[in-house]
Design an enzyme around this catalytic site. Structure first.
Site, short mmCIF file in Angstrom:
data_model
loop_
_atom_site.label_atom_id
_atom_site.label_comp_id
_atom_site.label_asym_id
_atom_site.label_seq_id
_atom_site.Cartn_x
_atom_site.Cartn_y
_atom_site.Cartn_z
N PRO A 163 50.14 -76.32 -12.63
CG PRO A 163 49.17 -75.49 -10.72
CD PRO A 163 48.97 -76.36 -12.08
NE ARG A 212 49.33 -74.77 -6.37
CZ ARG A 212 48.19 -74.79 -7.23
NH1 ARG A 212 47.49 -75.67 -6.99
NH2 ARG A 212 48.03 -73.92 -8.14
CE1 TYR A 254 37.42 -73.27 -8.04
CE2 TYR A 254 39.80 -73.41 -8.01
CZ TYR A 254 38.51 -73.80 -7.63
OH TYR A 254 38.75 -74.49 -6.24
NE ARG A 270 38.19 -82.12 -8.00
CZ ARG A 270 37.37 -81.71 -6.84
NH1 ARG A 270 38.36 -81.23 -6.06
NH2 ARG A 270 36.28 -81.52 -6.67
NE ARG A 295 48.80 -80.60 -8.75
CZ ARG A 295 49.62 -80.03 -9.87
NH1 ARG A 295 50.93 -80.25 -9.32
NH2 ARG A 295 49.25 -79.65 -10.95
NE ARG A 327 44.73 -74.41 -13.57
CZ ARG A 327 45.11 -75.40 -12.95
NH1 ARG A 327 45.44 -76.43 -14.08
NH2 ARG A 327 44.78 -76.05 -11.99
#
Ligand SMILES: NC(=O)c1ccc[n+]([C@@H]2O[C@H](COP(=O)([O-])OP(=O)(O)OC[C@H]3O[C@@H](n4cnc5c(N)ncnc54)[C@H](O)[C@@H]3O)[C@@H](O)[C@H]2O)c1
Length: 313
Positions: A273, A276, A144, A185, A210, A141
């Site tokens: 993660p 978030r 990015y 996503r 999330r 990752r």
């Protein structure tokens, strides 16, 4: 003072931003290399005399005359940004250098679409802007995350060194119509699977959380940020602080889509993660911004979008 450049303007967020700027009677130059963006995202604007579309890769210099710049060009989903990681870093870093150089020459205000990924796998929760992040510099990752971090560095150095009027926003997960159906996503994944009646794939045990911001709220934040008082640079978090587990999201989508898909659980990808969630007190204080659209309302519109997209396939 109304000529606005939107890089990445044919993408998901960029196309909604172009819509809003045209609605606000701005003269819009949309620049995109169509890596993840598409012409259909902006085709409804092509007949508008205030709209122009230019195929261009921001890793190369651009010479145009504008008053404001929104720098959104960069693939945003892991599937797309890991497809050609070197190009991803180039887009973030060379793209930022080129757009900052343009802004410097024109004395234009420039906004950078940064990301919550600059916080990496955060050790504090929710994330505030003063947190420096916990980022792996060498993982899949990183092209990015570190590209976006370096772009932020460049923005602040241009500000300190050349007194450039910069605005940096850190965008948290945003969803809505015109997301890519196959970008991996979570919102688009779950909706497409639910609408097609396929199994819903949950990574890990589904307890990771999330927060999801509806696209209209996010665009309002971008507009307010570029119009904010001179000298307010950010970085400022833009996102919806309402937190949901992946399991809750999947169940909500199944209910709203009236789907009978089953849930299946797969291993978590590297560096994913666990939590978030934005702290948005700075956005609320400085640009009087808070999101208004709740998850259920936003999901209904998004499910309808995917239903008609998939029906046309
Ligand atoms: N959507 C989100 O949840 C989210 C979250 C955090 C940050 N962001 C940031 O917002 C911006 C827009 O994201 P999005 O969700 O609309 O993604 P997107 O992939 O739909 O849009 C990115 C656009 O940039 C274009 N692009 C990519 N590389 C380019 C290049 N070298 N030159 C010119 N154009 C190029 C793509 O073709 C696409 O139209 C990105 O910078 C992304 O990092 C988005």
């Amino acid at each position: 003072m109304n000529r606005v450049l939107v890089t990445g303007g044919a993408g998901f967020l960029g196309s909604h931003l172009c819509d809003r700027l045209i609605e606000d009677r701005m003269d819009v130059l949309c620049v995109d290399n169509f890596f993840t963006g598409t012409k259909p995202n902006v085709s409804h604007l092509m007949d508008n005399r205030n709209f122009e579309l230019l195929r261009h890769d921001v890793t190369f210099p651009l010479y145009v005359e504008v008053d404001k710049i929104f720098n959104l060009a960069c693939p945003a989903s892991p599937v797309h940004y890991q497809h050609d990681p070197v190009q991803t870093t180039k887009t973030s870093v060379h793209g930022a250098i080129n757009m900052l150089g343009l802004a410097k020459r024109l004395k234009a205000t420039i906004l950078q679409a940064s990301t919550s990924e600059v916080y990496g796998n955060p050790e504090i929760h929710p994330q505030i802007e003063s947190y420096w992040g916990h980022v792996n510099p060498i993982g899949p990752r990183s092209c990015y995350d570190e590209g976006k971090r370096c772009a932020e560095t460049l923005f602040f150095d241009y500000h300190r060194q050349h007194n450039l009027d910069i605005k940096v926003v850190r965008i948290f997960n945003t969803y809505g119509p015109r997301m890519h159906p196959n970008d991996g996503r979570v919102v688009s994944n779950f909706i497409v699977q639910a609408v097609r009646g396929e199994d819903i794939t949950i990574y890990g045990d589904g307890q990771q959380t999330r927060s999801f911001c509806y696209v209209d709220d996010l665009i309002e934040g971008l507009i307010r940020m570029i119009a904010s008082e001179s000298g307010f640079t950010g970085p400022v978090n833009l996102g919806n602080p309402d937190e949901f587990t992946m399991l809750e999201l999947a169940e909500q989508i199944l209910k709203l889509a009236g789907s009978k898909s089953k849930l299946i659980f797969l291993p978590l990808p590297a560096d994913d993660p666990k939590q978030r969630k934005p702290d948005i007190s700075l956005a609320s204080e400085k640009i009087d911004w808070t999101p208004n659209v709740n998850l259920e309302d936003g999901l209904k519109v998004t499910i309808e979008y995917f239903r008609s997209l998939l029906a046309a396939e």
